[in-house]
Design a protein around this motif. Sequence first.
Motif, PDB file in Angstrom:
ATOM      1  N   ALA A  83       0.836  -1.206   0.000  1.00 10.96           N
ATOM      2  CA  ALA A  83       0.000   0.000   0.000  1.00 10.96           C
ATOM      3  C   ALA A  83       0.866   1.249   0.000  1.00 10.96           C
ATOM      4  N   LEU A  86       1.925   1.689  -3.538  1.00  8.35           N
ATOM      5  CA  LEU A  86       0.883   1.946  -4.538  1.00  8.35           C
ATOM      6  C   LEU A  86       0.243   3.328  -4.372  1.00  8.35           C
ATOM      7  N   ILE A  87       0.016   3.757  -3.123  1.00  3.19           N
ATOM      8  CA  ILE A  87      -0.736   4.999  -2.913  1.00  3.19           C
ATOM      9  C   ILE A  87      -0.008   6.223  -3.488  1.00  3.19           C
ATOM     10  N   LEU A  90      -0.286   6.336  -7.241  1.00  8.60           N
ATOM     11  CA  LEU A  90      -1.561   6.778  -7.803  1.00  8.60           C
ATOM     12  C   LEU A  90      -1.828   8.253  -7.518  1.00  8.60           C
ATOM     13  N   MET A  91      -1.129   8.815  -6.514  1.00  7.43           N
ATOM     14  CA  MET A  91      -1.395  10.217  -6.143  1.00  7.43           C
ATOM     15  C   MET A  91      -0.689  11.210  -7.048  1.00  7.43           C
ATOM     16  N   ALA A 247       1.600  -0.784  -8.993  1.00  5.73           N
ATOM     17  CA  ALA A 247       2.393   0.391  -8.620  1.00  5.73           C
ATOM     18  C   ALA A 247       3.472   0.635  -9.661  1.00  5.73           C
TER      19      ALA A 247
END
Lengths: 344, 166
Positions: A83, A86-87, A90-91, A247
């Motif tokens: 996480a 990946l976060i 994507l941000m 990611a």
Amino acid sequence: MDLLGFIIILVKVLVVFAATMLTVLVMIYLERRVSAFMQGRLGPNRVGPQGLLQPIADGIKFMMKEDIVPAGADKPIFILAPAILLIPALMTFAVIPFGSDITLFGRQIPLQVADVNVGILYVLALTSIGVYGIVLAGWSSNSKYSLLGGLRSSAQLISYELAMGLAVVSIILLSGSLKLNDIVADQQGYLFSWNVFKQPLAFIIFLVAVYAETNRLPFDLSEAEQELVGGYHTEYSSIKFAMFFMAEYANMITAAALTVTLFFGGWDFPLVDESSLGILGTVLSVCSFILKMGFFLFLFIWVRWTFPRFRYDQLMKLGWKVMLPLALFNIFITAGYLTVRALV
Amino acid sequence: MPLSLLFYFAALIAVGSAILVVLNRNAVYSAIFLVLCFFSLAMIYLLLEAYFLAVLEIFIYAGAIMVLFLFVVMLLNLGREKALPHFMKFQRALSLMLVILFFFGVSLIMVVGSGELHQPTIKFSSGSVYALGEALFTKFLLPFEVASLLLLVALIGTVYLAKRKI
């Protein structure tokens, strides 16, 4: 903030998120298909027409697989690591302008989720956070291969971040602003006002650094199969492995978009003034952005099947002894040019 | 109102994670909570409209320095529980006294001389990067150059220590 403005922002967030995820699927398909063509094979062509549904089948397979947490792994961090990777991936796309302003409901809407004051720094900061995902995944797996992969990868990311940041500095010097909007506006007009023609050296440094930052060949030492099995994600399975996968591709998409924005005029279509064409101009600008981005995404795959992998010491040598001095030299030249131009 | 709520949220995370940094027996967890603490500080900077400072906090502290810390902690390979011995009673008493002293000092300043707290001299808003750059190269030029000299000396020292043959 009024309700309409809030809805517009929400729609933009959803569209950008959906587009990113869709592009991830397309890229996974293309990666397998294009690599197959380059090697004289056919690649996946059974699921759906031309194998187009293959990524969806892969996704379902990932979700159905058993999720294994190895014995001796540090469970909370093991679960958290994908996480963390990946976060931020994507941000990052939030600050990239993907088209000229559009006028709807009597108000001007910029085609960009957030026009952040320090735009380009926001991107660099988030990229540097992704390192944690890799380091922690490597450490928490309690496996030698994972730890080695994680350490290799993070050392590589830190080294190339510097060269990348310094290449970006010369662009910031030219446009005089950290906002990505201003950087795009600075490159409007005819073809040669694109930064790639003004800063060819910075472009080469940036492009090489991007391949190292996204862990792609020729710099994919963190997951060098012959030496490290799978690198930092050796022990991961099921949807957690898929998150690492997503990611990586999300990072590639952002990197391609950033290359286009910084060096190829963003959504600019050369010799056309998009803002005077109304809605047609917006469509043209978005298409031009997607086309340029598509080329750089294709380049990722092309390079992967063209160049062999670097050795680890070669990689570090290239980063610290070639790229970093070149980037500093480029900043020196650019700043000198700007000073002379201001004086004359 | 929502903004001050956000502040309390960020402040709570900052204090909570800072306490967890100290209390955790596992050094890797301590490092992770310190990163969380930096993030909440960055959030407080954002609430003060100091965007540049917020990004730098994440970029430099969370993104660069703490990754190196984490590296060292991992390579030292401390075991899970035996990480640190528990016998430093004298240090504990001293640190507790210092914390209480600091707490009272800060609250004294807040209660008595609240008007005299230093306000930031640079206006952080739309042009914060320009303002910061200008201040660094005009008003604070000497400290800026001294700091860069210090960093250079540290850099040379590191190379000297790390390299066996020069």
